[in-house]
Design an enzyme around this catalytic site. Structure first.
Site, mmCIF file in Angstrom:
data_model
loop_
_atom_site.group_PDB
_atom_site.id
_atom_site.type_symbol
_atom_site.label_atom_id
_atom_site.label_comp_id
_atom_site.label_asym_id
_atom_site.label_seq_id
_atom_site.Cartn_x
_atom_site.Cartn_y
_atom_site.Cartn_z
ATOM 1 N N GLU B 92 51.635 -7.859 21.121
ATOM 2 C CA GLU B 92 50.668 -7.184 21.958
ATOM 3 C C GLU B 92 49.325 -7.892 22.004
ATOM 4 O O GLU B 92 48.706 -7.978 23.054
ATOM 5 C CB GLU B 92 50.490 -5.736 21.489
ATOM 6 C CG GLU B 92 51.707 -4.861 21.735
ATOM 7 C CD GLU B 92 52.902 -5.209 20.868
ATOM 8 O OE1 GLU B 92 52.695 -5.783 19.789
ATOM 9 O OE2 GLU B 92 54.034 -4.943 21.273
ATOM 10 N N HIS B 156 55.904 7.521 19.522
ATOM 11 C CA HIS B 156 56.121 7.442 20.967
ATOM 12 C C HIS B 156 55.491 8.598 21.729
ATOM 13 O O HIS B 156 55.827 8.828 22.877
ATOM 14 C CB HIS B 156 57.616 7.362 21.264
ATOM 15 C CG HIS B 156 58.247 6.094 20.768
ATOM 16 N ND1 HIS B 156 58.722 5.961 19.493
ATOM 17 C CD2 HIS B 156 58.456 4.908 21.369
ATOM 18 C CE1 HIS B 156 59.214 4.738 19.329
ATOM 19 N NE2 HIS B 156 59.060 4.078 20.448
HETATM 20 C C1 TPP Z 1 54.529 -3.203 18.289
HETATM 21 C C2 TPP Z 1 55.646 -2.801 19.185
HETATM 22 N N1 TPP Z 1 55.714 -3.268 20.446
HETATM 23 C C3 TPP Z 1 56.720 -2.917 21.249
HETATM 24 C C4 TPP Z 1 57.701 -2.070 20.813
HETATM 25 C C5 TPP Z 1 58.831 -1.661 21.743
HETATM 26 N N2 TPP Z 1 60.096 -2.243 21.267
HETATM 27 C C6 TPP Z 1 60.953 -1.542 20.492
HETATM 28 S S1 TPP Z 1 62.271 -2.434 20.047
HETATM 29 C C7 TPP Z 1 61.751 -3.789 20.905
HETATM 30 C C8 TPP Z 1 62.570 -5.034 20.928
HETATM 31 C C9 TPP Z 1 62.835 -5.592 19.577
HETATM 32 O O1 TPP Z 1 63.735 -6.645 19.661
HETATM 33 P P1 TPP Z 1 64.268 -7.403 18.384
HETATM 34 O O2 TPP Z 1 63.169 -7.597 17.398
HETATM 35 O O3 TPP Z 1 64.974 -8.605 18.845
HETATM 36 O O4 TPP Z 1 65.286 -6.368 17.696
HETATM 37 P P2 TPP Z 1 66.670 -5.832 18.266
HETATM 38 O O5 TPP Z 1 66.348 -4.579 19.038
HETATM 39 O O6 TPP Z 1 67.272 -6.875 19.102
HETATM 40 O O7 TPP Z 1 67.479 -5.486 17.057
HETATM 41 C C10 TPP Z 1 60.539 -3.510 21.542
HETATM 42 C C11 TPP Z 1 59.817 -4.447 22.401
HETATM 43 C C12 TPP Z 1 57.601 -1.584 19.494
HETATM 44 N N3 TPP Z 1 58.512 -0.750 18.978
HETATM 45 N N4 TPP Z 1 56.584 -1.959 18.703
#
Ligand code: TPP
Ligand code: MG
Lengths: 434, 351
Positions: B92, B156
């Site tokens: 972010e 959320h």
């Molecule tokens: C600080 C923050 N920014 C955005 C999000 C929204 N978000 C939740 S999961 C995710 C993707 C995470 O991807 P990854 O680290 O590859 O894990 P995966 O879901 O593939 O296991 C995002 C962008 C969040 N939870 N926290």
């Protein structure tokens, strides 16, 4: 080795003398600049740095990608015998059956969400090997700071299907007191920290927790998990750097599953993924086939031994694939091809591959398979049924644990709320005891 | 088992549907050639217009490329290309980095507002001031989902507006409906100051109203009286306005005439409109989802007491979220409901 051969140059700040390791000292004023340049190494804070007359930029990435450590081939046959940590029959069977259990739990809970019985769910499908094999390679005293796609670690440690169901349904039996969204599990007893939604915040915490294990001389390490997407957060970099500098016994386990919601790894980072970053921070690193349970087991087992005996962090990048949608709020067919999912689900399935190996060893049969599946199915349906019938935690849980004791503002608010509930009971859910 | 779960879902569903949104018309939006659409479609339309009307506008953030987790950016990448509408790596802070500071019009992000706080607070907000007005953030607008949604839990469903309202240099906007969202978002993007634009999650799908198709802007820092009355002034923003509106209707049945104001812009806010109303009614009630302590309601209350002390006939009332983290199963208990507001209206009027 090289260090010994290089003559060095140091400046003695008190005497203003330059000291060259091969010749007697001389004063700054009578040192010709050219002589300075001709010396081969600089004794810079942090270590000697050799001089070179060639202006070479380090390439942005190596010509070859770092290979991926693997034990089992696609047919579940070991590549070469003995390139891995041996797994006993007992452990192997528990690993396999837990992988199946995890998969079945995901399928059934996902369905429960689709039916509107729980508000949210997120599966681990495709990542069963990383979940279970890493857990199997750790010891129960090792502290786990999860991201959110690692419920298999809890399953391995004895979190029951009922425990999982209670959390997802948010009832009074949930050990987290029904305060968090489904899949945000926690268990102090099982050394599993509470899942937190914000990405990567677990990593700097893991470095700190590992440092405290080090200080207390514990024979244990920290294992923390992160997705490929999470590695872009500043906290990932802060954590690796801290852990390296503090020489903290922590294993960073990155589940590189190709996607972060809709963002593919090509839009997440350049160079060769996660594993290459370890060296930049001074962290020993390995890339493993995350869909090969034996490779994951061996790598984590060895990483754990190094982390504890040498008191250092280790980075493990496990290559895998998120077979399910990101969560029940996502439809991944909008951004990735169905045949890609299908390929990983069938041909690269970590569960099928491991099954072939345990079967080949004569440790598992079709009969075991069907008995295990029908028993787990029964347990799951029952767990859901019970979780759904169990009432919500009582209202006091809204106010407790904000602090150790209820401060006066919350006391006042609780009193006022109870009065409002008495006046308008129809406004409030009837399954929460007040 | 299935039947009982359906009942449970039914109850939850009913609680959800009681939350509507405020449809009071804004005088600025005179044309009514609109299409009926929900909040995320209205946002989407505003983004289309912003990109269309300014070739130096950009949209970027996590997952915006395929349309976004809340569908707000659907179709933008296809229409305007991947160099103007692009996914960023998951971080972010970076959304505010160098690149954007050198361009006049850009707008991010979908993500975790708090994760961005350091960049917004220390960099974007002070960019103009600390450079002696040699540099500024141009039309930076940070979009973020916001507020309760029925099942979001701690992370959320938070309402962090008060954090950002304590940061001179940024503007904080929260729309109440699709029509408002479109006009306010376009104004935010075209405003030469950094703007934090909070989109009430609850309204993304649920709020549907006619939204004019054309390019229109609604003024920032201008509150709007969306319901006139004489006995008490109610001030709110975003999704909470519809709850307050219901309370006004109930109060009316008991002979209490309520004036309802949508603040729309929290920073810098329109004190004059609120003051004029309180001078008329002599009473003030503020309601928001965020915790009551240190909430923006406290600021409104203090300012109005300063300006209208002698005119006030009762203490200023606040009906807000509780001083707890945003709860999950206890969400209905935490929320500033219609009946909590109604009680406060009555006790303020009968003080
Ligand atoms: C600080 C923050 N920014 C955005 C999000 C929204 N978000 C939740 S999961 C995710 C993707 C995470 O991807 P990854 O680290 O590859 O894990 P995966 O879901 O593939 O296991 C995002 C962008 C969040 N939870 N926290
Ligand atoms: Mg991922």
């Amino acid at each position: 080795m090289m260090e010994k051969e290089l003559p060095t140059l140091t400046l003695d700040y008190n005497t203003k003398k330059l000291i060259y390791s091969k010749i007697p000292s001389m004063s700054v004023s009578d040192t010709p600049w050219t002589l300075f340049l001709s010396w081969q190494a600089l004794d810079f804070p942090g270590g000697k740095v050799a001089f070179t007359s060639e202006m070479n930029f380090i390439p942005e990435s190596a010509n070859e990608r770092i290979p991926c450590y693997r034990v089992l081939d696609d047919n579940g046959e070991p590549f070469v015998s003995n390139n891995f940590v041996q797994v006993s029959k007992e452990v192997a069977v528990k690993m396999y059956s837990d992988m199946v259990t995890l998969q079945m739990m995901d399928t059934i809970f996902y369905e429960a969400q689709r039916q509107g019985r729980i508000s949210f769910y997120l599966t681990t499908l495709g990542e069963e090997a990383i979940n279970i094999a890493s857990a199997a390679a750790l010891s129960a005293d090792d502290l786990v700071l999860p991201q959110y796609r690692e419920p298999g670690v809890l399953l391995w440690r004895g979190f029951t299907l009922q425990d999982f169901a209670n959390q997802c349904f948010g009832n009074k039996a949930d050990s987290g007191k029904a305060r968090q969204m489904p899949i945000h599990y926690v268990s102090k007893k099982l050394n599993y920290f509470a899942v937190s939604s914000p990405m990567a915040t677990q990593l700097p915490q893991a470095a700190g927790v590992a440092y405290s294990l080090k200080m207390e001389g514990k024979n244990a390490c920290v294992a923390t998990y992160i997705g490929d997407g999470g590695t872009s957060e500043g906290d990932f970099h802060a954590a690796l750097n801290f852990a390296a500098v503090l020489e903290a016994p922590v294993i960073f386990i990155c589940r590189n599953n190709g996607w972060a919601i809709s963002t593919p790894v090509e839009e997440q980072f350049r160079s060769d993924g996660i594993v290459v970053r370890g060296q930049a921070y001074g962290i020993r690193s390995i890339r493993v086939d995350g869909n090969d349970a034996l490779a994951v087991f061996s790598a984590i087992h060895t990483a754990r031994e190094m982390a504890i005996s040498e008191q250092r962090p280790i980075l493990v990048e496990a290559l895998t694939y998120r077979v399910g949608h990101h969560s029940t709020s996502d439809d991944s067919s909008k951004y990735r091809p169905l045949n890609e999912i299908e390929y990983w689900k069938t041909e690269r399935s970590p569960v099928n591959r491991f099954r072939k190996w345990v079967e080949r060893n004569g440790w598992w049969s079709d009969k075991d398979e069907s008995e295990h599946r029908s028993s787990i199915k029964k347990q799951l349906l029952q767990a859901i049924q019970i979780a759904e019938k169990t009432e919500k935690p009582p209202l006091g849980g809204l106010f407790s644990d904000v602090y150790d004791h209820l401060p006066s503002n919350l006391e006042e608010q609780e009193e006022k709320l109870r009065e409002t509930i008495r006046r308008y009971p129809q406004d409030y859910p009837s399954d929460v005891p007040v | 088992m299935a039947a009982s779960s359906m009942r449970r879902f039914g109850r939850l569903g009913c609680w959800v549907s009681r939350r509507e949104f405020s449809t009071c018309d804004d005088k600025v939006v005179v044309q009514k050639s609109g299409k009926s659409m929900n909040l995320y479609s209205a946002i989407n339309q505003a983004l289309h217009i912003a990109l269309e009307s300014d070739p130096r506008a950009y949209v970027f953030g996590e997952d915006v490329g395929f349309g976004g987790v809340f569908r707000c950016t659907t179709g933008l990448a296809d229409r305007f290309g991947k160099s103007r509408v692009f996914n960023t790596p998951l971080c972010e802070q970076v959304h505010l980095m160098g690149f954007i500071l050198t361009w006049p019009h850009k707008q991010g992000i979908v993500g975790f507002g708090i994760g961005l706080a350091a960049m917004i607070v220390n960099e974007a907000a002070k960019f103009r001031y600390r450079s002696g007005n040699q540099f500024n953030c141009g039309g930076l607008t940070i979009r973020a989902p916001y507020g309760a949604v029925g099942h979001g839990g701690h992370y959320h469903s938070q309402s962090p507006e008060a954090f950002f309202c304590h940061v001179p240099g940024i503007k904080v906007i929260i729309p109440r409906s699709p029509q408002q969202a479109k006009g306010l978002l376009l104004s935010s993007i075209r405003d030469p100051n950094p703007v934090v634009f909070f989109e009430p999650k609850w309204l993304y799908r649920l709020a549907v109203e006619e939204v004019p198709e054309h390019d229109y802007m609604l003024p920032l820092s201008e509150a709007e009286v969306i319901r006139e009355g004489s006995d008490i002034t109610l001030v709110g923003w975003g999704a909470q306005l519809s709850i307050m509106e219901q309370a006004c209707l109930e109060a009316e049945k008991e002979g209490i005439s309520c004036e309802l104001i949508d603040l729309k812009t929290l920073l810098p806010w329109d004190k004059e409109t609120v003051e004029a109303s309180v001078r008329k009614t002599g009473r003030l009630l503020i309601s928001h989802e965020a915790p009551v302590t240190g909430g923006f309601g406290a600021e409104i209350s203090a300012s109005i007491v300063e300006r209208c002390f002698l005119r006030l006939e009762a203490p200023v009332a606040r009906v807000c979220g509780l001083d707890t983290p945003f709860p999950l199963v206890f969400e209905p208990f935490y929320m500033p409901t219609k009946n909590k507001i109604l009680d406060a209206i009555k006790s303020t009027v009968n003080y």
